[in-house]
Motif scaffolding. Structure first.
Motif, PDB file in Angstrom:
ATOM      1  N   GLU A  13     -28.207 -71.220   3.483  1.00  0.00           N
ATOM      2  CA  GLU A  13     -27.515 -70.669   4.650  1.00  0.00           C
ATOM      3  C   GLU A  13     -27.660 -69.162   4.725  1.00  0.00           C
ATOM      4  O   GLU A  13     -27.780 -68.600   5.809  1.00  0.00           O
ATOM      5  N   LEU A  14     -27.675 -68.497   3.559  1.00  0.00           N
ATOM      6  CA  LEU A  14     -27.884 -67.045   3.549  1.00  0.00           C
ATOM      7  C   LEU A  14     -29.323 -66.712   3.925  1.00  0.00           C
ATOM      8  O   LEU A  14     -29.570 -65.783   4.694  1.00  0.00           O
ATOM      9  N   ALA A  15     -30.269 -67.483   3.391  1.00  0.00           N
ATOM     10  CA  ALA A  15     -31.679 -67.240   3.718  1.00  0.00           C
ATOM     11  C   ALA A  15     -31.909 -67.409   5.220  1.00  0.00           C
ATOM     12  O   ALA A  15     -32.644 -66.635   5.843  1.00  0.00           O
ATOM     13  N   CYS A  16     -31.234 -68.400   5.797  1.00  0.00           N
ATOM     14  CA  CYS A  16     -31.347 -68.623   7.240  1.00  0.00           C
ATOM     15  C   CYS A  16     -30.734 -67.435   7.990  1.00  0.00           C
ATOM     16  O   CYS A  16     -31.315 -66.940   8.955  1.00  0.00           O
ATOM     17  N   GLU A  17     -29.597 -66.970   7.501  1.00  0.00           N
ATOM     18  CA  GLU A  17     -28.948 -65.822   8.156  1.00  0.00           C
ATOM     19  C   GLU A  17     -29.865 -64.592   8.140  1.00  0.00           C
ATOM     20  O   GLU A  17     -30.017 -63.903   9.145  1.00  0.00           O
ATOM     21  N   THR A  41     -44.921 -78.986 -10.192  1.00  0.00           N
ATOM     22  CA  THR A  41     -43.866 -79.894  -9.728  1.00  0.00           C
ATOM     23  C   THR A  41     -43.906 -79.986  -8.205  1.00  0.00           C
ATOM     24  O   THR A  41     -44.557 -79.170  -7.544  1.00  0.00           O
ATOM     25  N   LEU A  42     -43.205 -80.956  -7.674  1.00  0.00           N
ATOM     26  CA  LEU A  42     -43.142 -81.094  -6.226  1.00  0.00           C
ATOM     27  C   LEU A  42     -42.282 -79.976  -5.635  1.00  0.00           C
ATOM     28  O   LEU A  42     -41.249 -79.623  -6.214  1.00  0.00           O
ATOM     29  N   PRO A  43     -42.683 -79.440  -4.479  1.00  0.00           N
ATOM     30  CA  PRO A  43     -41.867 -78.392  -3.847  1.00  0.00           C
ATOM     31  C   PRO A  43     -40.448 -78.873  -3.527  1.00  0.00           C
ATOM     32  O   PRO A  43     -39.503 -78.088  -3.592  1.00  0.00           O
ATOM     33  N   GLU A  44     -40.306 -80.156  -3.224  1.00  0.00           N
ATOM     34  CA  GLU A  44     -38.970 -80.700  -2.912  1.00  0.00           C
ATOM     35  C   GLU A  44     -38.037 -80.558  -4.115  1.00  0.00           C
ATOM     36  O   GLU A  44     -36.820 -80.515  -3.954  1.00  0.00           O
ATOM     37  N   GLU A  45     -38.633 -80.468  -5.308  1.00  0.00           N
ATOM     38  CA  GLU A  45     -37.848 -80.369  -6.525  1.00  0.00           C
ATOM     39  C   GLU A  45     -37.570 -78.901  -6.868  1.00  0.00           C
ATOM     40  O   GLU A  45     -36.437 -78.503  -7.073  1.00  0.00           O
ATOM     41  N   SER A  46     -38.636 -78.090  -6.893  1.00  0.00           N
ATOM     42  CA  SER A  46     -38.464 -76.725  -7.419  1.00  0.00           C
ATOM     43  C   SER A  46     -38.262 -75.676  -6.330  1.00  0.00           C
ATOM     44  O   SER A  46     -37.851 -74.561  -6.633  1.00  0.00           O
ATOM     45  N   LEU A  47     -38.537 -76.016  -5.084  1.00  0.00           N
ATOM     46  CA  LEU A  47     -38.380 -75.026  -4.012  1.00  0.00           C
ATOM     47  C   LEU A  47     -37.578 -75.612  -2.859  1.00  0.00           C
ATOM     48  O   LEU A  47     -37.740 -75.227  -1.699  1.00  0.00           O
ATOM     49  N   TRP A  48     -36.660 -76.545  -3.212  1.00  0.00           N
ATOM     50  CA  TRP A  48     -35.863 -77.258  -2.192  1.00  0.00           C
ATOM     51  C   TRP A  48     -35.082 -76.279  -1.328  1.00  0.00           C
ATOM     52  O   TRP A  48     -34.873 -76.507  -0.144  1.00  0.00           O
ATOM     53  N   PHE A  49     -34.658 -75.136  -1.928  1.00  0.00           N
ATOM     54  CA  PHE A  49     -33.798 -74.190  -1.193  1.00  0.00           C
ATOM     55  C   PHE A  49     -34.537 -73.577  -0.004  1.00  0.00           C
ATOM     56  O   PHE A  49     -33.967 -73.420   1.066  1.00  0.00           O
ATOM     57  N   THR A  50     -35.830 -73.264  -0.189  1.00  0.00           N
ATOM     58  CA  THR A  50     -36.584 -72.696   0.936  1.00  0.00           C
ATOM     59  C   THR A  50     -36.878 -73.775   1.979  1.00  0.00           C
ATOM     60  O   THR A  50     -36.830 -73.507   3.176  1.00  0.00           O
ATOM     61  N   LEU A  51     -37.144 -74.997   1.542  1.00  0.00           N
ATOM     62  CA  LEU A  51     -37.370 -76.078   2.503  1.00  0.00           C
ATOM     63  C   LEU A  51     -36.107 -76.335   3.329  1.00  0.00           C
ATOM     64  O   LEU A  51     -36.173 -76.543   4.544  1.00  0.00           O
ATOM     65  N   TRP A  54     -44.837 -59.974  15.792  1.00  0.00           N
ATOM     66  CA  TRP A  54     -43.833 -60.106  14.744  1.00  0.00           C
ATOM     67  C   TRP A  54     -44.251 -59.115  13.667  1.00  0.00           C
ATOM     68  O   TRP A  54     -45.358 -58.537  13.745  1.00  0.00           O
ATOM     69  N   LEU A  55     -43.406 -58.875  12.676  1.00  0.00           N
ATOM     70  CA  LEU A  55     -43.708 -57.849  11.674  1.00  0.00           C
ATOM     71  C   LEU A  55     -43.578 -58.421  10.276  1.00  0.00           C
ATOM     72  O   LEU A  55     -42.549 -59.022   9.948  1.00  0.00           O
ATOM     73  N   MET A  56     -44.606 -58.250   9.479  1.00  0.00           N
ATOM     74  CA  MET A  56     -44.503 -58.721   8.102  1.00  0.00           C
ATOM     75  C   MET A  56     -43.325 -58.030   7.416  1.00  0.00           C
ATOM     76  O   MET A  56     -43.130 -56.830   7.595  1.00  0.00           O
ATOM     77  N   ARG A  57     -42.555 -58.799   6.664  1.00  0.00           N
ATOM     78  CA  ARG A  57     -41.316 -58.340   6.022  1.00  0.00           C
ATOM     79  C   ARG A  57     -40.284 -57.869   7.042  1.00  0.00           C
ATOM     80  O   ARG A  57     -39.530 -56.929   6.774  1.00  0.00           O
ATOM     81  N   GLN A  58     -40.255 -58.552   8.199  1.00  0.00           N
ATOM     82  CA  GLN A  58     -39.350 -58.101   9.258  1.00  0.00           C
ATOM     83  C   GLN A  58     -37.876 -58.206   8.870  1.00  0.00           C
ATOM     84  O   GLN A  58     -37.039 -57.507   9.437  1.00  0.00           O
ATOM     85  N   ALA A  59     -37.555 -59.079   7.922  1.00  0.00           N
ATOM     86  CA  ALA A  59     -36.202 -59.093   7.376  1.00  0.00           C
ATOM     87  C   ALA A  59     -36.245 -58.290   6.083  1.00  0.00           C
ATOM     88  O   ALA A  59     -37.021 -58.604   5.194  1.00  0.00           O
ATOM     89  N   PHE A  83     -36.982 -66.426   5.347  1.00  0.00           N
ATOM     90  CA  PHE A  83     -36.688 -65.457   4.297  1.00  0.00           C
ATOM     91  C   PHE A  83     -36.850 -66.114   2.932  1.00  0.00           C
ATOM     92  O   PHE A  83     -36.143 -67.059   2.580  1.00  0.00           O
ATOM     93  N   ALA A  84     -37.811 -65.609   2.201  1.00  0.00           N
ATOM     94  CA  ALA A  84     -38.127 -66.105   0.861  1.00  0.00           C
ATOM     95  C   ALA A  84     -38.968 -65.014   0.195  1.00  0.00           C
ATOM     96  O   ALA A  84     -38.947 -63.865   0.640  1.00  0.00           O
ATOM     97  N   ASP A  85     -39.692 -65.347  -0.848  1.00  0.00           N
ATOM     98  CA  ASP A  85     -40.623 -64.404  -1.450  1.00  0.00           C
ATOM     99  C   ASP A  85     -41.817 -65.205  -1.942  1.00  0.00           C
ATOM    100  O   ASP A  85     -41.739 -66.437  -2.046  1.00  0.00           O
ATOM    101  N   ILE A  86     -42.920 -64.532  -2.250  1.00  0.00           N
ATOM    102  CA  ILE A  86     -44.076 -65.293  -2.726  1.00  0.00           C
ATOM    103  C   ILE A  86     -43.913 -65.738  -4.186  1.00  0.00           C
ATOM    104  O   ILE A  86     -44.665 -66.581  -4.645  1.00  0.00           O
ATOM    105  N   LEU A  87     -42.925 -65.178  -4.904  1.00  0.00           N
ATOM    106  CA  LEU A  87     -42.900 -65.417  -6.349  1.00  0.00           C
ATOM    107  C   LEU A  87     -42.082 -66.611  -6.859  1.00  0.00           C
ATOM    108  O   LEU A  87     -42.390 -67.134  -7.939  1.00  0.00           O
TER     109      LEU A  87
END
Ligand code: CP3
Length: 362
Positions: A66-70, A127-137, A37-42, A87-91
């Motif tokens: 849905e866009l991140a999944c696409e 904070t809990l990831p379910e709260e602040s990063l729910w979109f990536t989950l 696989w390739l880092m930053r493949q998307a 698809f996400a970012d470290i920041l």
């Protein structure tokens, strides 16, 4: 989700998944051919990605599951890759802590309220990831479903505490990390307070991604090579170790990646990870020898090699594969030594992926 107690009867579609080349290589089991696989493949080298970026900012893409999944599926649809990476970012985790994150065109990430003082650090929220990063989950859940049909694993990821600390303190990308390292050297107690908060955020975020369905987790400590081995040992290793320890509760393999880690490879290994990612500044066989029998290795083609004429690239890919084979043990995952670069020709990516799969060590 305790994957260790999951029986094939409960999750029939996951049998082939658990046996996928990529996960087998993470576990140092034999494989039919080397997984890649390739880092930053998307990303921007793909026309499909650029088309979406004309309509949305990168943060909009990340925050719409849905866009991140696409976007996660774009390279999977285009190439015969052995794993997807969400698809996400470290920041974005820094945003959840209270920092104002934006990506400025042609410049990269920018934070207009970087942390510099004790008050700044004390003001950071955990904070809990379910709260602040729910979109990536949620994106992980969607992508997991898409990839199930293809028997392909999904990689979740986070920045490591040090690399996140660097962005939080510098307020963006930095050449010498002067502010971050000054805090580390000059105010070690403050540094520890910041690193403790980041460690909790990183560990819980990784764990939550695995529980949402990620089959492996990669920790990006991209800028750790800027440190002396001694500073790494004292001021960084304990935190990476704790974050990886939290993530491992999920029972999925962890890939621990850094660049320029030649002087601290054994320390990176000691901080944890089933797989160690290395860049092209070190010979892969030599790195694996130093790391020992207990870990798999990921890497390590120079991303610039994808701009070379095909015969030259093929030779370089062959050398990486032969180097891994010279160790005489399973557990190599082919990857670049760092993220794929914008402008990389798509046809070359396809040729490289197919070459890695077709290659047999003489
Ligand atoms: O690998 C994948 O396909 C998943 C997506 C992914 C992105 N960023 C998307 C992205 C991953 C794994 C990352 C990790 C990341 N982000 C790291 C660690 C890996 C590394 O390269 O060391 C770091 C340091 C960042 C921070 C970051 N994000 C920077 C410095 C930049 C700007 C520089 C650049 O390349 O544009 C980003 C933006 C970013 N993250 C893009 C992508 C596809 C490009 C932005 C765009 O679409 O305009």
């Amino acid at each position: 989700m305790p994957t260790t107690t999951m029986t094939p009867e409960q999750e029939p579609q996951n049998v082939s998944l658990a046996n996928s080349r990529f996960l087998r290589a993470c576990r140092r089991e034999s494989v039919d051919t080397t997984p890649i696989w390739l880092m930053r493949q998307a990303g921007r080298y793909m026309a499909e990605y650029r088309a979406l970026r004309e309509r949305y900012t990168i943060l909009e893409l990340i925050k719409a599951p849905e866009l991140a999944c696409e976007v996660t599926m774009q390279p999977i649809n285009a190439f015969d890759l052995d794993a997807g990476i969400i698809f996400a970012d470290i920041l974005p985790p820094l945003e959840g802590m209270g920092l104002h994150l934006e990506f400025i065109k042609g410049e990269g990430p920018h934070i207009d309220n970087p942390v510099r003082t004790a008050a700044d650090i004390d003001g950071l929220r955990v904070t809990l990831p379910e709260e602040s990063l729910w979109f990536t989950l949620e994106a992980v859940r969607l992508a997991r479903r898409e990839l199930d049909g293809r028997g392909l694993p999904l990689i979740g990821f986070s920045g490591a505490p040090f690399t996140l600390a660097s962005y939080a303190i510098e307020g963006g990308s930095s050449r010498n990390h002067v502010h971050a390292k000054s805090l580390m050297m000059g105010e070690p107690a403050l540094w520890a307070r910041l690193m403790e908060k980041l460690t909790e955020v990183v560990g819980q975020y990784l764990l939550a991604q695995a529980r949402a369905g990620a089959n492996a987790l990669q920790v990006f400590d991209s800028w750790v090579g800027q440190l002396s081995p001694d500073d790494y040992r004292r001021h960084v290793l304990p935190y990476s170790q704790r974050a990886i320890g939290i993530a491992r509760q999920a029972g999925v393999p962890v890939i621990h990646f850094g660049t320029d880690t030649n002087g601290m490879l054994e320390l990176i290994r000691d901080a944890g990870g089933d797989v160690i990612g290395v860049d092209w500044r070190i010979n892969l066989a030599e790195a694996w020898q130093r790391l020992g029998n207990g870990v798999s290795i990921q890497g390590n083609l120079d991303p610039v090699a994808l701009f070379a004429p095909w015969p030259e690239l093929r030779e370089r890919a062959r050398r990486v594969l032969d180097s891994a084979a010279s160790a005489g043990r399973p557990g190599h995952i082919f990857n670049l030594g760092h993220g794929i670069l914008p402008g990389t020709p798509v046809d070359t990516v396809r040729r490289l992926v197919d070459f890695v799969h077709e290659y047999r060590v003489p």
